[in-house]
Design a protein around this motif. Structure first.
Motif, PDB file in Angstrom:
ATOM      1  N   MET A  90       1.006  -1.369  -0.196  1.00  0.00           N
ATOM      2  CA  MET A  90       0.272  -0.465  -0.082  1.00  0.00           C
ATOM      3  C   MET A  90       0.418   1.144   0.126  1.00  0.00           C
ATOM      4  O   MET A  90       0.245   2.094  -1.094  1.00  0.00           O
ATOM      5  N   LEU A  91       1.965   1.264   0.722  1.00  0.00           N
ATOM      6  CA  LEU A  91       2.659   2.040   1.127  1.00  0.00           C
ATOM      7  C   LEU A  91       3.516   2.218  -0.148  1.00  0.00           C
ATOM      8  O   LEU A  91       3.805   3.500  -0.303  1.00  0.00           O
ATOM      9  N   SER A  92       4.033   1.817  -0.715  1.00  0.00           N
ATOM     10  CA  SER A  92       4.175   1.487  -2.515  1.00  0.00           C
ATOM     11  C   SER A  92       3.710   2.496  -3.806  1.00  0.00           C
ATOM     12  O   SER A  92       4.601   2.791  -4.370  1.00  0.00           O
ATOM     13  N   PHE A  93       2.147   2.829  -3.264  1.00  0.00           N
ATOM     14  CA  PHE A  93       1.980   4.232  -3.674  1.00  0.00           C
ATOM     15  C   PHE A  93       1.331   5.151  -3.428  1.00  0.00           C
ATOM     16  O   PHE A  93       2.015   5.299  -1.541  1.00  0.00           O
ATOM     17  N   PRO A  94       1.228   6.797  -3.726  1.00  0.00           N
ATOM     18  CA  PRO A  94       1.122   7.110  -3.684  1.00  0.00           C
ATOM     19  C   PRO A  94       0.546   8.108  -2.093  1.00  0.00           C
ATOM     20  O   PRO A  94      -0.516   8.499  -2.085  1.00  0.00           O
ATOM     21  N   ILE A  95       0.702   7.412  -1.022  1.00  0.00           N
ATOM     22  CA  ILE A  95      -0.439   7.373  -0.254  1.00  0.00           C
ATOM     23  C   ILE A  95       0.474   7.505   0.668  1.00  0.00           C
ATOM     24  O   ILE A  95       1.719   6.990   1.223  1.00  0.00           O
ATOM     25  N   SER A  96       0.124   8.442   1.841  1.00  0.00           N
ATOM     26  CA  SER A  96       0.702   9.407   2.809  1.00  0.00           C
ATOM     27  C   SER A  96       0.834   8.022   4.243  1.00  0.00           C
ATOM     28  O   SER A  96      -0.356   8.051   4.380  1.00  0.00           O
ATOM     29  N   LEU A  97       1.115   8.224   5.199  1.00  0.00           N
ATOM     30  CA  LEU A  97       1.267   7.264   6.896  1.00  0.00           C
ATOM     31  C   LEU A  97       0.137   7.888   7.362  1.00  0.00           C
ATOM     32  O   LEU A  97      -1.020   6.765   7.705  1.00  0.00           O
ATOM     33  N   PRO A  98      -0.682   9.177   7.574  1.00  0.00           N
ATOM     34  CA  PRO A  98      -1.686   9.904   8.156  1.00  0.00           C
ATOM     35  C   PRO A  98      -2.537   9.181   7.011  1.00  0.00           C
ATOM     36  O   PRO A  98      -3.829   9.022   7.527  1.00  0.00           O
ATOM     37  N   GLN A  99      -2.906   8.978   5.537  1.00  0.00           N
ATOM     38  CA  GLN A  99      -3.809   8.877   5.225  1.00  0.00           C
ATOM     39  C   GLN A  99      -4.496   6.888   5.878  1.00  0.00           C
ATOM     40  O   GLN A  99      -5.567   6.764   5.304  1.00  0.00           O
ATOM     41  N   TYR A 100      -3.634   7.026   5.773  1.00  0.00           N
ATOM     42  CA  TYR A 100      -3.224   5.280   5.638  1.00  0.00           C
ATOM     43  C   TYR A 100      -3.628   5.002   6.567  1.00  0.00           C
ATOM     44  O   TYR A 100      -5.170   4.218   6.838  1.00  0.00           O
ATOM     45  N   TYR A 101      -3.142   5.571   7.592  1.00  0.00           N
ATOM     46  CA  TYR A 101      -3.791   5.333   9.204  1.00  0.00           C
ATOM     47  C   TYR A 101      -5.190   5.532   9.551  1.00  0.00           C
ATOM     48  O   TYR A 101      -5.781   5.042  10.063  1.00  0.00           O
ATOM     49  N   TRP A 102      -5.185   7.382   9.274  1.00  0.00           N
ATOM     50  CA  TRP A 102      -6.631   7.405   9.559  1.00  0.00           C
ATOM     51  C   TRP A 102      -7.806   7.025   8.262  1.00  0.00           C
ATOM     52  O   TRP A 102      -8.789   7.054   8.965  1.00  0.00           O
ATOM     53  N   GLY A 103      -7.358   6.579   7.737  1.00  0.00           N
ATOM     54  CA  GLY A 103      -8.794   5.776   6.485  1.00  0.00           C
ATOM     55  C   GLY A 103      -8.616   4.330   7.179  1.00  0.00           C
ATOM     56  O   GLY A 103      -9.618   4.246   6.825  1.00  0.00           O
ATOM     57  N   LYS A 104      -8.212   4.158   7.690  1.00  0.00           N
ATOM     58  CA  LYS A 104      -8.668   2.846   8.562  1.00  0.00           C
ATOM     59  C   LYS A 104      -9.202   2.459   9.518  1.00  0.00           C
ATOM     60  O   LYS A 104      -9.951   2.315   9.408  1.00  0.00           O
ATOM     61  N   ILE A 105      -8.960   3.861  10.230  1.00  0.00           N
ATOM     62  CA  ILE A 105      -9.885   3.794  10.904  1.00  0.00           C
ATOM     63  C   ILE A 105     -10.818   4.714  10.803  1.00  0.00           C
ATOM     64  O   ILE A 105     -12.480   4.144  11.816  1.00  0.00           O
ATOM     65  N   ILE A 106     -11.018   5.083  10.310  1.00  0.00           N
ATOM     66  CA  ILE A 106     -12.606   5.363   9.129  1.00  0.00           C
ATOM     67  C   ILE A 106     -13.233   4.294   9.135  1.00  0.00           C
ATOM     68  O   ILE A 106     -14.299   3.538   8.969  1.00  0.00           O
ATOM     69  N   GLY A 107     -12.948   3.146   8.361  1.00  0.00           N
ATOM     70  CA  GLY A 107     -12.922   2.475   7.353  1.00  0.00           C
ATOM     71  C   GLY A 107     -13.616   1.333   8.176  1.00  0.00           C
ATOM     72  O   GLY A 107     -15.279   0.458   8.191  1.00  0.00           O
ATOM     73  N   ARG A 108     -13.058   1.725   9.904  1.00  0.00           N
ATOM     74  CA  ARG A 108     -13.148  -0.168  10.472  1.00  0.00           C
ATOM     75  C   ARG A 108     -14.198   0.789  11.269  1.00  0.00           C
ATOM     76  O   ARG A 108     -15.041   0.153  12.062  1.00  0.00           O
TER      77      ARG A 108
END
Length: 275
Positions: A90-108
Motif C-alpha cells: 500500500m505504501l508503494s503507492f502515493p499514499i502518506s502514513l496519515p492517510q493510510y492510518y486514519w483511512g483505516k480508522i474511518i473504514g473500520r
C-alpha cells in the motif's frame, strides 16, 4: 482527502467480505429478532415494558459483546497488513502514513458501529409496525453511548495494533484488555473498598476511568434516575455530578479517550519500522 476516503472504502469493502462482519451483523440483528420472538416487548418487569425494556436488554448485552468484537476484529488491522506484506504494498503507492492510518480508522469505525446502530433501528421499525410507543430519548442516548463506546475501543485497538507487530500477540493483548476492563477492575476495587486501603472517593474515581463502567451507569440512568441498582457508586455520582452532566460526560469522555489512544497509536506507528 481522496486517498483517505479510498483507504476507508477499501477497508470497508474488505471487512464486508470477511466472515467476521457477517457473524458480527447476525449477532446483533439476531439479538433483536430473538428478543421479539421471546416476547420481551409484551412483558413488564420493574415497570419497564415495550421497546424500552427491549432496548435495555439489548444495551446490557451489547456492553459485553461489542468491546470484544471491536478488539478482536480491529486489533489486527495494521499488524495483519504488516504480516501479510499488504502495508508495504500500500505504501508503494502515493499514499502518506496519515492517510493510510486514519483511512483505516474511518473504514473500520463504519463497519463496527453501523451494524449495532441498524439493529436498534430495526427494533424501532418492528416496534412501530406492532404499534409500540417509540422511546426516542432512550434511542438517542443509546445511539450516543454506542458511538462513544465504539470510538473508545477502536482507539485502543489501533494503539495495540500499532505497538505489536505480531497478529497473535495483538489478539492475546486485546483479550487481556477486555478482561481487565470487564471484570478485574471491579473485583480489585471492591476488594480495596472492603479492606479500606483507599478512600471511597479514589476508588469511585478510578472506576469511572473505565469506559465500560461509564457506559453501564449512563445506560441505566434513564430507567433508574437515582441509580439505586449501582450501590455506593450511585451515591457518589449523584452527590457530586448532576445526572444530565454525567450523561454528557459519558458520551464525550469515551470519544476523547478513543481519539487520544488513536493519536498515540499514530505517533508510535510513524516512528516504528513499518515492514
Amino acid at each position: 482527502m481522496e486517498n483517505l476516503l479510498l483507504i476507508a472504502f477499501l477497508d470497508i469493502k474488505e471487512s464486508v467480505r470477511a466472515r467476521w462482519f457477517i457473524v458480527y451483523t447476525l449477532v446483533f440483528g439476531g439479538l433483536i429478532a430473538l428478543f421479539f420472538i421471546a416476547g420481551v416487548t409484551e412483558s413488564q418487569v420493574m415497570g419497564f415494558s415495550g421497546l424500552s425494556r427491549l432496548l435495555l436488554m439489548y444495551i446490557q448485552v451489547t456492553i459485553v459483546i461489542l468491546p470484544i468484537f471491536i478488539l478482536i476484529t480491529t486489533v489486527r488491522s495494521i499488524s495483519g497488513d504488516r504480516d501479510n506484506h499488504i502495508l508495504e504494498y500500500m505504501l508503494s503507492f502515493p499514499i502518506s502514513l496519515p492517510q493510510y492510518y486514519w483511512g483505516k480508522i474511518i473504514g473500520r469505525f463504519t463497519t463496527v458501529f453501523l451494524p449495532v446502530f441498524f439493529a436498534m433501528i430495526l427494533a424501532l421499525m418492528i416496534g412501530t409496525i406492532k404499534g409500540a410507543n417509540i422511546p426516542w430519548n432512550i434511542f438517542l442516548l443509546y445511539s450516543g453511548l454506542l458511538f462513544a463506546l465504539s470510538a473508545a475501543f477502536l482507539g485502543i485497538s489501533f494503539l495495540i495494533s500499532s505497538i505489536v507487530k505480531s497478529s497473535e500477540v495483538a489478539l492475546g493483548l486485546s483479550f487481556f484488555v477486555w478482561i481487565v476492563l470487564l471484570a478485574f477492575i471491579d473485583i480489585a476495587l471492591i476488594s480495596l473498598m472492603m479492606q479500606q486501603r483507599l478512600s471511597e472517593e479514589i476508588i469511585i474515581a478510578i472506576s469511572l476511568i473505565n469506559p465500560m463502567e461509564i457506559f453501564r451507569v449512563a445506560a441505566i440512568s434513564l430507567f433508574d434516575p437515582e441509580l439505586t441498582v449501582m450501590g455506593p457508586v450511585a451515591f457518589y455520582i449523584l452527590d457530586n455530578i448532576r445526572l444530565s452532566l454525567f450523561i454528557v460526560f459519558s458520551i464525550a469522555y469515551p470519544i476523547l479517550l478513543g481519539l487520544g489512544f488513536a493519536f498515540f497509536g499514530f505517533t508510535i506507528f510513524k516512528k516504528t519500522d513499518l515492514v
